[in-house]
Scaffold this motif. Structure first.
Motif, short mmCIF file in Angstrom:
data_model
loop_
_atom_site.label_atom_id
_atom_site.label_comp_id
_atom_site.label_asym_id
_atom_site.label_seq_id
_atom_site.Cartn_x
_atom_site.Cartn_y
_atom_site.Cartn_z
N ASN A 75 0.81 -1.23 0.01
CA ASN A 75 0.01 0.08 -0.04
C ASN A 75 0.95 1.41 -0.11
O ASN A 75 0.47 2.41 -0.50
CB ASN A 75 -1.08 -0.01 1.18
N ALA A 79 0.53 3.98 -2.68
CA ALA A 79 0.30 5.62 -2.35
C ALA A 79 1.36 6.60 -2.88
O ALA A 79 0.85 7.54 -3.43
CB ALA A 79 0.13 5.49 -0.88
N ARG A 83 0.62 9.27 -5.55
CA ARG A 83 1.11 10.81 -5.37
C ARG A 83 1.78 11.35 -6.41
O ARG A 83 1.75 12.34 -6.90
CB ARG A 83 1.90 10.62 -4.13
N SER A 91 -8.59 2.03 -1.57
CA SER A 91 -7.94 1.01 -0.20
C SER A 91 -8.62 -0.15 -0.62
O SER A 91 -9.54 -0.45 -1.33
CB SER A 91 -8.53 1.53 1.02
N LEU A 110 -1.83 5.05 3.06
CA LEU A 110 -2.50 5.45 1.66
C LEU A 110 -2.49 7.09 1.90
O LEU A 110 -2.45 7.82 0.74
CB LEU A 110 -3.69 5.01 1.45
N ARG A 111 -2.86 7.62 2.93
CA ARG A 111 -2.96 9.02 2.95
C ARG A 111 -1.59 9.64 3.53
O ARG A 111 -1.35 10.79 3.18
CB ARG A 111 -4.29 9.37 4.07
N ASN A 114 0.33 10.10 0.73
CA ASN A 114 -0.44 10.75 -0.44
C ASN A 114 -1.43 11.82 0.06
O ASN A 114 -2.55 11.64 -0.04
CB ASN A 114 -1.20 9.86 -1.15
N VAL A 119 -8.55 9.75 -2.13
CA VAL A 119 -8.51 8.36 -1.72
C VAL A 119 -9.72 7.89 -1.44
O VAL A 119 -10.72 8.61 -0.67
CB VAL A 119 -7.49 8.41 -0.29
#
Length: 376
Positions: A75, A79, A83, A91, A110-111, A114, A119
């Motif tokens: 992941n 990500a 980005r 996800s 993921l956040r 990015n 998302v």
């Protein structure tokens, strides 16, 4: 779902990607070549909009994984690629993170990697509103995917066998969360009837996620000691067939037959805005799906293969190449944006043509769309 099972899914999905089918339904869709239809590349915008959402490109990384140390690293690579290329990312199923908080960082990455990207969180359709809100909060999601996976659950050794509560759960979640809800299949397709029902539940966006890519019936059967559900491999409709089905309203059923001559023609039932995924192998497949009515196209297997083979650098290079090729294909076809592809002429052959015949869809009409557009 245990962390071990998450890792098993990655290995089995990667094995399918390493030996993909020789063809799928995208190969039965061809563009009629009009040699003077092209436009300059600098006139093309890849921006796409649907249900109040605007993305810079009609391509996104679809939901794959999370829930273990290994999948957390995957992941992170996904990500970073999202980005660096500016494409949205979804996800994998986050149910495990809600049950086992120590796995949450494998999704939160993921956040974290990015921070400004789009998302999508992801949960099963049997989640409740509180779980949905928690999943959205965990990754500061811009939207929430709810996945429908009754076929996978049926074959899964420890899967659920109850699906009747899903419609009410979807409706409750749509009303409870403050981000758009995207309902998606996991590779078995959404029929027109299903799409109409989703619209009635308040769903504004649906990913038809058809057969032809990662087959979760095969994956779950491989986890069964007796492998006794092999007959379920290949279940469902492809993304191509789902998009064709979605554009067609059946007027031959009992309601139409029973209508009196003076009756007002029925208004077609609405359906959500459509995304497509499942079996997407190349930028040409992306353009084919857009030409069939998808607003954007999700990719999982090919992108996972790139990450496993070369990390985020390999995936960034692949996505950038795809975006370049997408722009060039738009210019070749004379489409100034993704929506304009729905006026291109398509030849529907083979199994796709057979599907059209069986569902009462006029396949030949797709070969004459540009003439219709010129006369409007």
């Amino acid at each position: 779902m245990s962390s071990e099972r998450k890792d098993q899914h990655v290995d089995l999905a990667a094995a399918q990607q390493a030996a993909p089918p020789s063809r799928n339904d995208f190969d039965d869709v061809a563009f009629v070549h009009h040699a003077l239809a092209g436009i300059d590349r600098d006139r093309v915008s890849l921006r796409t909009s649907f249900a109040g959402i605007t993305w810079p490109v009609p391509l996104y990384i679809n939901g794959m994984t999370g829930g273990s140390d290994r999948t957390g690293r995957i992941n992170r690579a996904l990500a970073i690629a999202a980005r660096e290329t500016g494409i949205p990312i979804a996800s994998g199923s986050m149910s495990i993170a809600l049950r086992e908080p120590d796995t949450a960082p494998t999704f939160r990455v993921l956040r974290d990697e990015n921070p400004d990207g789009f998302v999508l969180a992801n949960l099963s359709a049997d989640a409740d509103p509180d779980q949905a809100r928690r999943a959205v909060e965990l990754v500061d999601a811009n939207a929430l995917q709810l996945h429908l996976n009754s076929v996978q659950e049926t074959v899964m050794p420890e899967g659920s066998r109850g699906f009747s509560a899903w419609p009410a759960a979807i409706e409750a979640i749509v009303a409870a969360v403050d981000v758009p809800v995207v309902v998606k299949e996991v590779g078995f397709g959404l029929s027109r009837r299903t799409l109409e029902r989703l619209a009635g539940l308040g769903v504004a966006v649906a990913d038809v996620s058809g057969a032809g890519g990662t087959d979760f019936a095969r994956i779950e059967n491989s986890r069964r000691p007796e492998a006794d559900y092999a007959f379920m491999a290949g279940w469902g409709q492809s993304a191509v067939c789902c998009l064709l089905d979605a554009a067609h309203r059946d007027t031959t059923g009992p309601t139409a037959a029973d209508a009196t001559p003076s009756a007002t023609p029925a208004t077609p039932s609405p359906i959500p805005a459509l995304l497509a995924s499942g079996g997407v192998r190349t930028p040409l497949d992306v353009v084919r799906a857009l030409a069939l009515g998808a607003r954007a196209v999700g990719v999982s297997g090919v992108f996972l293969h790139a990450v496993l083979g070369g990390g985020e650098e390999a995936l960034v290079a692949k996505i950038r190449a795809w975006l370049t090729q997408l722009g060039q294909l738009h210019a070749l076809l004379g489409a100034s944006d993704p929506a304009a592809l729905t006026a291109t002429d398509l030849l529907l052959r083979g199994a796709v043509h057979e599907f059209c015949e069986l569902r009462g869809i006029d396949a030949a009409a797709y070969s004459r769309r540009s003439a219709h557009e010129e006369h409007r």
